[in-house]
Design a protein around this motif. Structure first.
Motif: not given
Length: 177
Positions: A57-82
């Motif tokens: 979604t646009k919401r998740l896309e904006k969150l990833l962009e704002l925090n400079e995260l890559n959804i394909l990286q497991e560590s980034d997904r864990q940080k985001l989940n936390s």
């Protein structure tokens, strides 16, 4: 130790202005979980077939962009989940009631101001109360502010009545003999 990690993650991450409520955070967590499950299935399936990631979604896309995260990286997904889990549990909550549904542009401006002035992780619950006229009513866990036109009219009622209905002229008393 876990709370320090959560606090560190929180300190460096921020919510976009289009994430307004607790339910928005819940949607992001479910979407992140669905992506995690999809990637896990891909890992189990192995190579050889062309697959695509689920749409985000646009919401998740904006969150990833704002925090400079890559959804394909497991560590980034864990940080985001936390981060999202801690926001859902610990973020300050405000309840604001308006007389009509606020526009998305207004909500975004409001969120920018509230997150800058109050707390970067604050979440809102929007309510509707047509009886307030104009303005809003704000509730926190321990405070209540009525900034409505209705309340202003109630407070200024004596002044309004004085302006609308002028005081009656004084009648001179007849002399007593």
């Amino acid at each position: 130790m876990e709370s320090n990690k959560t606090h560190e993650a929180k300190k460096h991450m921020q919510l976009p202005v289009n994430v307004v409520s607790v339910s928005d955070v819940g949607h992001l967590l479910r979407e992140l979980e669905a992506i995690e499950n999809h990637l896990l299935q891909l890992k189990v399936r192995g190579g050889g077939t062309q697959v695509s990631l689920p749409n985000i979604t646009k919401r998740l896309e904006k969150l990833l962009e704002l925090n400079e995260l890559n959804i394909l990286q497991e560590s980034d997904r864990q940080k985001l989940n936390s981060y999202l889990s801690s926001v859902k549990l610990d973020a300050p909550l405000l309840h604001i009631s308006f007389s009509s549904e606020p526009t998305q542009a207004f909500l975004e401006k409001l969120m920018v101001w509230i997150r800058r002035e109050i707390n970067p992780d604050v979440l809102l619950t929007i309510g509707l109360q047509p009886a307030i006229g104009a303005g809003c009513m704000l509730r926190t866990t321990n405070k209540y502010f009525d900034m409505s036109l209705r309340q202003t009219f109630i407070e200024k009622r004596p002044l309004l009545l004085e302006q609308i209905i002028p005081p009656a002229p004084k009648i001179a008393e007849a002399p007593v003999q």
